[in-house]
Design an enzyme around this catalytic site. Structure first.
Site, mmCIF file in Angstrom:
data_model
loop_
_atom_site.group_PDB
_atom_site.id
_atom_site.type_symbol
_atom_site.label_atom_id
_atom_site.label_comp_id
_atom_site.label_asym_id
_atom_site.label_seq_id
_atom_site.Cartn_x
_atom_site.Cartn_y
_atom_site.Cartn_z
ATOM 1 N N LYS A 1 1.522 0.981 -10.080
ATOM 2 C CA LYS A 1 0.371 0.582 -10.894
ATOM 3 C C LYS A 1 -0.120 1.778 -11.705
ATOM 4 O O LYS A 1 -0.021 1.783 -12.920
ATOM 5 C CB LYS A 1 -0.728 0.007 -10.015
ATOM 6 N N ASP B 1 -5.732 2.078 1.784
ATOM 7 C CA ASP B 1 -4.702 1.561 0.889
ATOM 8 C C ASP B 1 -5.288 1.656 -0.519
ATOM 9 O O ASP B 1 -6.147 0.879 -0.896
ATOM 10 C CB ASP B 1 -4.374 0.108 1.249
ATOM 11 N N TRP C 1 -4.536 -8.173 0.609
ATOM 12 C CA TRP C 1 -3.775 -6.995 1.053
ATOM 13 C C TRP C 1 -4.336 -6.418 2.339
ATOM 14 O O TRP C 1 -3.588 -5.949 3.187
ATOM 15 C CB TRP C 1 -3.686 -5.949 -0.068
HETATM 16 N N1 PMP Z 1 -1.832 -3.099 -1.390
HETATM 17 C C1 PMP Z 1 -2.355 -3.404 -2.580
HETATM 18 C C2 PMP Z 1 -3.799 -3.112 -2.823
HETATM 19 C C3 PMP Z 1 -1.552 -3.976 -3.573
HETATM 20 O O1 PMP Z 1 -2.080 -4.282 -4.768
HETATM 21 C C4 PMP Z 1 -0.189 -4.231 -3.303
HETATM 22 C C5 PMP Z 1 0.748 -4.792 -4.349
HETATM 23 N N2 PMP Z 1 0.220 -5.499 -5.371
HETATM 24 C C6 PMP Z 1 0.315 -3.933 -2.042
HETATM 25 C C7 PMP Z 1 -0.533 -3.348 -1.113
HETATM 26 C C8 PMP Z 1 1.747 -4.178 -1.692
HETATM 27 O O2 PMP Z 1 2.491 -3.230 -2.317
HETATM 28 P P1 PMP Z 1 4.076 -3.180 -2.310
HETATM 29 O O3 PMP Z 1 4.557 -4.327 -3.111
HETATM 30 O O4 PMP Z 1 4.372 -1.847 -2.896
HETATM 31 O O5 PMP Z 1 4.522 -3.272 -0.885
#
Ligand code: PMP
Length: 362
Positions: free
Chosen positions: A197, A173, A103
């Site tokens: 989450k 994030d 991520w």
């Molecule tokens: N950042 C993290 C730490 C994540 O775990 C995730 C999704 N698992 C995301 C970003 C992406 O999130 P989204 O699907 O809401 O765009």
């Protein structure tokens, strides 16, 4: 009615049962409005209370100071990978990114499409099994911001404390450990998290941003990507994800009233994670992916002696109503996501299953 499973999914993830039951009660007629939240104008009085209460409860939970705005946006955490640099990274400046997993890699990839972004540290050489030490961070004191990912959902690592970045605004994030523990918001310039989450249903992304950063937002951005405009309009520039905001509000109330706040949920999260890590450490059959000092309380990742056994483990677990344990394709193995709403009984049941599985196949 079918019996509920223990849902170890990494997200969307399990919700508190009381939240689901409240949503079911409200579904056809929300609080005497004669309609559901799904059908209600986002400009109506009942929705106005829903969004204002959600914000007030989140402010109380995290102790968010008055000089921070709370935004309820769409586009997932992934859109924040773009919005952060669009709003905060001017052409002649550079931003630092600490890379601790897939991520954060995605975050810097999007930032590079907007401006200059540099890697201040990366733990890729250890397959993201750890969080870098403070001494490893090669921070640029002139950076316009420094970005990190507080919990690495895929690899199962988590920062114990924020990186020290001096006067550079810290951006986080926090998608997969948001509201799982108390935070000192004043350490941050901006925090963002997809709700699916710890904070509710997919569809809403929460952004907490310090006022002074909004002043620097360049003029002329596309309206829906402009933090300053979205803040001025109190997240109601256009139709927001009403139902997801309502569910997030219920989750905040559950944390405040049923759990007793973030210090209490942190204790519960620590206890659940300890049970699982103790089970992993107690035998050579299971091997944790992350280094002990970097272990996530939210996503517990581990391997078995072979991929065949890992497949069998996930399959047999499902028949025991332990669902969603298959690891992410980039790490393999098993991942047990045990967010705030995941019940301790489910962890106890998984630990029993692990013992039994080892006895049969070890
Ligand atoms: N950042 C993290 C730490 C994540 O775990 C995730 C999704 N698992 C995301 C970003 C992406 O999130 P989204 O699907 O809401 O765009």
């Amino acid at each position: 009615m079918t019996e509920r499973v223990y849902n170890f999914s990494a997200g969307p993830a399990t919700l508190p049962l009381t939240v689901l039951e409240q949503a079911r009660r409200d579904l056809v007629d929300y609080s005497g409005a004669g309609m559901s939240v799904l059908e209600m104008s986002h400009r109506s009085a009942p929705f106005d209370s829903i969004i204002k209460e959600a914000e007030a409860d989140l402010r109380e939970l995290l102790g968010i100071p008055a000089n921070y705005k709370v935004l309820f946006l769409q586009g997932g955490a992934s859109l924040q990978f773009t919005m952060v640099p669009m709003n905060l990274l001017p052409e002649n400046r550079s931003a630092d990114y600490i890379i601790t997993g897939v991520w954060s890699q995605s975050a810097i990839k999007e930032a590079k499409k907007i401006g200059q972004a540099r890697v201040a540290a990366s733990t890729e050489d250890s397959n993201f099994s750890r969080i870098p030490a403070q001494e490893e961070l090669q921070l640029d004191p002139a950076a316009v911001y420094a970005h990190f990912t507080s919990n690495n959902t895929i690899f199962g690592t988590e920062w114990r404390a924020e990186p020290e970045v001096g006067d550079v605004p810290l951006i986080c994030d926090a998608s997969s450990d948001f509201i799982s523990r108390p935070l000192d918001i004043t350490k941050y310039g901006l925090i963002y998290a997809g709700a699916q989450k710890n904070a509710g249903a997919a569809g809403v992304t929460i952004v907490i941003v310090r006022d002074d950063l909004l002043v620097q937002v360049p003029p002329g951005l596309p309206s829906l990507l402009d933090y300053r405009l979205l803040a001025e309009k109190e997240s109601l520039y256009n139709t927001p994800p009403c139902f997801s905001i309502y569910i997030a509000g219920l989750v905040f109330k559950w944390l405040l009233n049923d759990i007793g706040g973030l210090a209490s949920i942190q204790k519960m999260n620590e206890e659940k994670a300890r049970l699982l890590y103790d089970a992993i450490d107690g035998t050579d059959f299971y091997r944790g992916h992350s280094e002990p000092a970097s272990r996530s309380l939210m996503n517990v990742t581990f391997r078995l002696p072979s991929e065949e056994l890992e497949k069998l483990f996930a399959k047999e677990a499902t028949t025991e109503r332990l669902d969603g344990l298959k690891g992410h394709r980039s790490v393999g193995g098993i991942r047990a996501s045990i967010y705030n709403a995941f019940p301790k009984e489910g962890v106890v049941k998984l630990v029993e299953f692990m013992r039994e599985f080892e006895r049969k196949h070890g």
